[in-house]
Design a protein around this motif. Structure first.
Motif, PDB file in Angstrom:
ATOM      1  N   ARG A 238       0.770  -1.255   0.015  1.00 52.41           N
ATOM      2  CA  ARG A 238      -0.059   0.001  -0.038  1.00 52.41           C
ATOM      3  C   ARG A 238       0.996   1.280   0.161  1.00 52.41           C
ATOM      4  O   ARG A 238       0.601   2.192  -0.611  1.00 52.41           O
ATOM      5  CB  ARG A 238      -0.997  -0.064   1.237  1.00 52.41           C
ATOM      6  CG  ARG A 238      -2.024  -1.026   1.060  1.00 52.41           C
ATOM      7  CD  ARG A 238      -3.343  -0.900   2.277  1.00 52.41           C
ATOM      8  NE  ARG A 238      -2.838  -1.212   3.477  1.00 52.41           N
ATOM      9  CZ  ARG A 238      -2.697  -2.154   4.244  1.00 52.41           C
ATOM     10  NH1 ARG A 238      -3.030  -3.243   3.339  1.00 52.41           N
ATOM     11  NH2 ARG A 238      -2.130  -2.210   5.301  1.00 52.41           N
ATOM     12  N   ALA A 239       2.008   1.119   0.943  1.00 49.89           N
ATOM     13  CA  ALA A 239       2.924   2.429   0.718  1.00 49.89           C
ATOM     14  C   ALA A 239       3.319   2.450  -0.789  1.00 49.89           C
ATOM     15  O   ALA A 239       3.501   3.736  -1.325  1.00 49.89           O
ATOM     16  CB  ALA A 239       4.139   2.248   1.608  1.00 49.89           C
ATOM     17  N   ARG A 242       0.689   4.238  -2.674  1.00 44.40           N
ATOM     18  CA  ARG A 242       0.748   5.707  -2.336  1.00 44.40           C
ATOM     19  C   ARG A 242       1.647   6.476  -3.276  1.00 44.40           C
ATOM     20  O   ARG A 242       1.416   7.481  -3.765  1.00 44.40           O
ATOM     21  CB  ARG A 242       0.919   5.868  -1.087  1.00 44.40           C
ATOM     22  CG  ARG A 242      -0.238   5.554  -0.051  1.00 44.40           C
ATOM     23  CD  ARG A 242       0.044   6.105   1.369  1.00 44.40           C
ATOM     24  NE  ARG A 242      -1.024   5.449   2.105  1.00 44.40           N
ATOM     25  CZ  ARG A 242      -2.157   6.207   2.407  1.00 44.40           C
ATOM     26  NH1 ARG A 242      -2.518   7.269   1.950  1.00 44.40           N
ATOM     27  NH2 ARG A 242      -2.954   5.494   3.367  1.00 44.40           N
ATOM     28  N   MET A 245       0.591   6.782  -6.713  1.00 43.08           N
ATOM     29  CA  MET A 245      -0.351   7.663  -7.182  1.00 43.08           C
ATOM     30  C   MET A 245       0.481   9.103  -7.082  1.00 43.08           C
ATOM     31  O   MET A 245       0.208   9.950  -7.840  1.00 43.08           O
ATOM     32  CB  MET A 245      -1.306   7.607  -6.113  1.00 43.08           C
ATOM     33  CG  MET A 245      -2.139   6.520  -6.015  1.00 43.08           C
ATOM     34  SD  MET A 245      -3.354   6.818  -4.201  1.00 43.08           S
ATOM     35  CE  MET A 245      -4.442   5.581  -4.582  1.00 43.08           C
ATOM     36  N   TYR A 246       1.413   9.406  -6.071  1.00 41.97           N
ATOM     37  CA  TYR A 246       2.149  10.587  -6.011  1.00 41.97           C
ATOM     38  C   TYR A 246       2.907  10.969  -7.429  1.00 41.97           C
ATOM     39  O   TYR A 246       2.616  12.052  -8.009  1.00 41.97           O
ATOM     40  CB  TYR A 246       3.058  10.610  -4.725  1.00 41.97           C
ATOM     41  CG  TYR A 246       3.945  11.931  -4.684  1.00 41.97           C
ATOM     42  CD1 TYR A 246       3.291  13.062  -4.436  1.00 41.97           C
ATOM     43  CD2 TYR A 246       5.284  11.646  -4.891  1.00 41.97           C
ATOM     44  CE1 TYR A 246       4.137  14.055  -4.250  1.00 41.97           C
ATOM     45  CE2 TYR A 246       6.154  12.759  -4.882  1.00 41.97           C
ATOM     46  CZ  TYR A 246       5.582  13.952  -4.601  1.00 41.97           C
ATOM     47  OH  TYR A 246       6.269  15.065  -4.503  1.00 41.97           O
ATOM     48  N   HIS A 253      -7.387   9.539  -3.943  1.00 41.53           N
ATOM     49  CA  HIS A 253      -6.440   8.988  -2.856  1.00 41.53           C
ATOM     50  C   HIS A 253      -7.352   7.860  -2.247  1.00 41.53           C
ATOM     51  O   HIS A 253      -7.202   7.551  -0.924  1.00 41.53           O
ATOM     52  CB  HIS A 253      -5.862   9.942  -1.931  1.00 41.53           C
ATOM     53  CG  HIS A 253      -5.066  10.786  -2.595  1.00 41.53           C
ATOM     54  ND1 HIS A 253      -4.549  11.953  -2.308  1.00 41.53           N
ATOM     55  CD2 HIS A 253      -4.419  10.855  -3.913  1.00 41.53           C
ATOM     56  CE1 HIS A 253      -4.012  12.855  -2.903  1.00 41.53           C
ATOM     57  NE2 HIS A 253      -3.875  11.977  -4.177  1.00 41.53           N
ATOM     58  N   LEU A 255      -6.799   3.634  -1.842  1.00 42.63           N
ATOM     59  CA  LEU A 255      -6.093   2.583  -2.060  1.00 42.63           C
ATOM     60  C   LEU A 255      -6.819   1.210  -2.526  1.00 42.63           C
ATOM     61  O   LEU A 255      -6.393   0.628  -3.521  1.00 42.63           O
ATOM     62  CB  LEU A 255      -5.209   2.316  -0.823  1.00 42.63           C
ATOM     63  CG  LEU A 255      -4.135   3.336  -0.549  1.00 42.63           C
ATOM     64  CD1 LEU A 255      -3.284   2.906   0.696  1.00 42.63           C
ATOM     65  CD2 LEU A 255      -3.180   3.285  -1.444  1.00 42.63           C
ATOM     66  N   TYR A 258      -7.283   0.311  -6.163  1.00 41.36           N
ATOM     67  CA  TYR A 258      -6.073   1.001  -7.096  1.00 41.36           C
ATOM     68  C   TYR A 258      -5.473   0.152  -8.096  1.00 41.36           C
ATOM     69  O   TYR A 258      -4.877  -0.921  -7.515  1.00 41.36           O
ATOM     70  CB  TYR A 258      -5.147   1.916  -6.182  1.00 41.36           C
ATOM     71  CG  TYR A 258      -4.283   2.845  -6.932  1.00 41.36           C
ATOM     72  CD1 TYR A 258      -4.615   3.663  -7.614  1.00 41.36           C
ATOM     73  CD2 TYR A 258      -2.646   2.270  -6.939  1.00 41.36           C
ATOM     74  CE1 TYR A 258      -3.591   4.530  -8.586  1.00 41.36           C
ATOM     75  CE2 TYR A 258      -1.896   3.139  -7.670  1.00 41.36           C
ATOM     76  CZ  TYR A 258      -2.330   4.130  -8.465  1.00 41.36           C
ATOM     77  OH  TYR A 258      -1.348   4.880  -9.217  1.00 41.36           O
ATOM     78  N   CYS A 284       3.806  11.746   0.599  1.00 42.38           N
ATOM     79  CA  CYS A 284       2.948  10.685   0.367  1.00 42.38           C
ATOM     80  C   CYS A 284       2.478  10.267   1.856  1.00 42.38           C
ATOM     81  O   CYS A 284       1.461   9.457   1.820  1.00 42.38           O
ATOM     82  CB  CYS A 284       3.718   9.379  -0.153  1.00 42.38           C
ATOM     83  SG  CYS A 284       4.492   9.719  -1.858  1.00 42.38           S
ATOM     84  N   VAL A 286       3.525   8.545   4.503  1.00 44.87           N
ATOM     85  CA  VAL A 286       3.990   7.200   4.930  1.00 44.87           C
ATOM     86  C   VAL A 286       4.822   7.118   6.073  1.00 44.87           C
ATOM     87  O   VAL A 286       5.468   8.180   6.354  1.00 44.87           O
ATOM     88  CB  VAL A 286       4.768   6.554   3.745  1.00 44.87           C
ATOM     89  CG1 VAL A 286       5.168   5.183   4.249  1.00 44.87           C
ATOM     90  CG2 VAL A 286       3.884   6.408   2.349  1.00 44.87           C
ATOM     91  N   SER A 317      -7.255  -3.371   0.131  1.00 47.87           N
ATOM     92  CA  SER A 317      -6.921  -2.975   1.557  1.00 47.87           C
ATOM     93  C   SER A 317      -7.476  -4.060   2.572  1.00 47.87           C
ATOM     94  O   SER A 317      -7.232  -4.070   3.833  1.00 47.87           O
ATOM     95  CB  SER A 317      -7.693  -1.652   1.880  1.00 47.87           C
ATOM     96  OG  SER A 317      -7.320  -0.573   1.213  1.00 47.87           O
ATOM     97  N   ARG A 407     -15.168   8.029  -1.497  1.00 51.51           N
ATOM     98  CA  ARG A 407     -14.006   7.701  -0.448  1.00 51.51           C
ATOM     99  C   ARG A 407     -14.471   6.800   0.471  1.00 51.51           C
ATOM    100  O   ARG A 407     -13.753   6.337   1.439  1.00 51.51           O
ATOM    101  CB  ARG A 407     -13.596   8.964   0.191  1.00 51.51           C
ATOM    102  CG  ARG A 407     -13.085  10.061  -0.720  1.00 51.51           C
ATOM    103  CD  ARG A 407     -12.484  11.244  -0.106  1.00 51.51           C
ATOM    104  NE  ARG A 407     -12.544  12.409  -1.010  1.00 51.51           N
ATOM    105  CZ  ARG A 407     -11.406  12.580  -1.887  1.00 51.51           C
ATOM    106  NH1 ARG A 407     -10.543  11.830  -1.753  1.00 51.51           N
ATOM    107  NH2 ARG A 407     -11.268  13.484  -2.518  1.00 51.51           N
TER     108      ARG A 407
END
Length: 527
Positions: A238-239, A242, A245-246, A253, A255, A258, A284, A286, A317, A407
């Motif tokens: 997941r990190a 992220r 995405m960035y 945003h 997860l 995604y 991000c 994290v 997730s 969301r």
């Protein structure tokens, strides 16, 4: 160390597609078998973190009543010492004391506590479990790698009942693979490719890369060809998502669900290797403890996609904790559509007139007679959710609806479907979507999809004005797409409801359809 007895293994999910169950089956969240899942508490004692999740599990999609994670790094240094990190052990014991007390305060009858790679591999793992039992009363179930893979795969099935492909769950000290197809978990393997262990591996980057390649090649030999979807489960994945995405400037945003491609993964791994990790961490969002493991996880992911060459990559997730909830679900609840059941649950809890969503759906259904099942499913979800945000201030209600839909923690919903659902609910309360803070998200879907969402929203906006009794339908829409004609039939007792505002909303719907509108009264139109 030998494993303690693990939770019982549930029967496999039958190969019944969600579509076969229909959109209108009676919701099960009030069923005694489902209500028994309310306030289900699970604790995952991992190599890197210890997390408590309390589900309000009556709905098919998990609702997180409580969620707390403490980074303990139980598995730090195990490659050299063979035992749990003393500092991590103290932190984990403190976390479990807190979680036990929280469970008492929430009135939970019990917590299901599962430990994975660090505790099962450590020389003092049994001793740690005994300490926890003595000081907290919590019994830890230590599961083997294949059982960990099975539970993680079940977590994916919780969110995607019809999912197929390869599930990859990475923890601090291990990485598991499981294949899923037809609602079943197939072959499963475990490995020592957790980033905590890779960090302690001797031989530097060259030795680490050779080791990762050798292990993943061996996993491929055991699992066979896996060219379908790759589902990524675990905090390190997941990190990386992220960061992807960035790097891409991706605006939504969320997860869960995604998507990444093999090319995207390759570019993001290069991006991580070329970046200042502290700056990247701050950008991000994290944690520092997680970011310290990301470079090692990125090396694993790079080799994983190069070896298995999946057609696409989806972030989940949902993992082992959600798999433990899935384990306790009655089969008839497992077979349900997670999106529709969650929307039923939300309607019953928050709508002004629970049950009206189905009436509204039937009223606007003529607009969707030829629509595929996937679209009608979203229309059904929108109708069930059309009124759940009524408590929001009228000036912000439309934006609140969009924000909630895009969301919310909903399973079985792709990102583009979130945008469609959000736009439809926005137009339930507003004719226009311009000049909001979400305009960058609108661009994720094409103009045709935006128009279709607008039509759905305006149809619900008009239908809600008639506010028919949920047990009786006294009005009817008829739609002739080739002629571009929209007809409204009203019974005499319904005519008083068709006032100026209702007429304006019907005309707005007709304008979006580019249709002529005709209002008829008298007997209900023949089918």
């Amino acid at each position: 160390m030998a494993d303690q007895t693990a939770p019982s293994r549930a029967a496999p999910v039958p190969e019944t597609g969600v579509a076969e169950l229909g959109l209108f089956a009676k919701p099960l969240f009030q069923d005694p078998g489902a209500r028994a899942l309310a306030r289900v508490g699970v604790v995952d004692v991992g190599s890197n973190s210890v997390r408590l999740v309390v589900f309000d599990g009556a709905a098919r999609s998990p609702a997180y009543f409580y969620n707390e994670k403490i980074m303990c790094a139980l598995g730090a240094g195990m490659s050299e010492t063979g035992h749990l990190s003393p500092e991590g052990r103290a932190r984990a014991l403190s976390a479990l004391r807190r979680f036990s007390k929280l469970a008492d305060g929430m009135g939970l009858s019990e917590l299901t506590v599962v430990a994975t790679a660090a505790v099962r591999d450590a020389s003092d793992g049994r001793e740690f479990c005994a300490d926890v039992l003595r000081e907290t009363g919590l019994r830890i179930w230590v599961i083997d790698g294949e059982e960990e893979a099975r539970l993680s795969a079940q977590g994916v099935l919780l969110g995607w009942p019809g999912a197929y492909g390869l599930v990859c769950d990475i923890g601090g000290s291990s990485m598991e693979l499981a294949e899923i197809s037809g609602g079943r978990v197939g072959r499963r393997v475990t490995s020592q490719l957790g980033p905590l262990k890779l960090r302690d591996l001797k031989g530097g980057a060259k030795g680490r890369h050779a080791h990762i390649k050798e292990v993943i090649t061996g996993l491929q030999e055991k699992m066979g060809s896996q060219r379908d979807r790759l589902f990524l489960v675990g905090g390190s994945w997941r990190a990386i998502a992220r960061i992807d995405m960035y790097r891409r400037g991706y605006p939504l945003h969320v997860l869960h669900e995604y998507r990444m491609t093999v090319t995207s993964v390759r570019e993001t791994v290069k991006f991580i290797q070329a970046s200042d990790l502290e700056e990247l961490r701050n950008a991000c969002g994290v944690s520092s403890s997680r970011m310290s493991l990301v470079p090692y996880a990125a090396e694993v992911l790079s080799r994983l996609v190069k070896t298995f060459r999946p057609k696409d990559i989806a972030v989940s997730s949902y993992g082992i904790r959600e798999g433990m909830l899935y384990e306790q679900m009655p089969q008839r609840l497992r077979d349900r559509d997670p999106l529709i059941e969650a929307c039923y649950f939300a309607e019953a809890k928050d709508a002004r007139m629970p049950g009206f969503g189905k009436v509204l759906y039937n009223f606007i259904l003529p607009l969707y007679r030829s629509a595929p099942h996937a679209r009608r499913r979203l229309v059904k979800a929108a109708c069930l959710l059309h009124d759940v945000s009524w408590r929001a201030h009228p000036d912000y209600r439309a934006e609140t609806c969009f924000d909630n839909a895009t969301r919310a923690n909903l399973g079985g919903l792709k990102h583009l479907e979130r945008i469609y659902l959000g736009l439809a609910l926005l137009h339930r309360y507003s004719n226009k979507r311009e000049n909001t803070r979400f305009e960058d998200l609108y661009e994720m879907v094409d103009e045709k999809t935006r128009l279709e969402a607008e039509i759905l929203g305006k149809a619900m906006r008009f239908g809600a004005m008639l506010w028919m009794d949920k047990n009786e339908q006294r009005g009817e829409l008829r739609w002739f797409p080739k002629k571009k004609q929209l007809e409204l039939w009203l019974t005499p007792d319904m005519v008083p409801l068709f006032g100026e505002v209702a007429e304006a909303r019907l005309n707005s719907l007709a304008k979006s359809l580019e249709a002529e509108v005709h209002v008829r009264t008298g007997k209900r139109a023949a089918k």
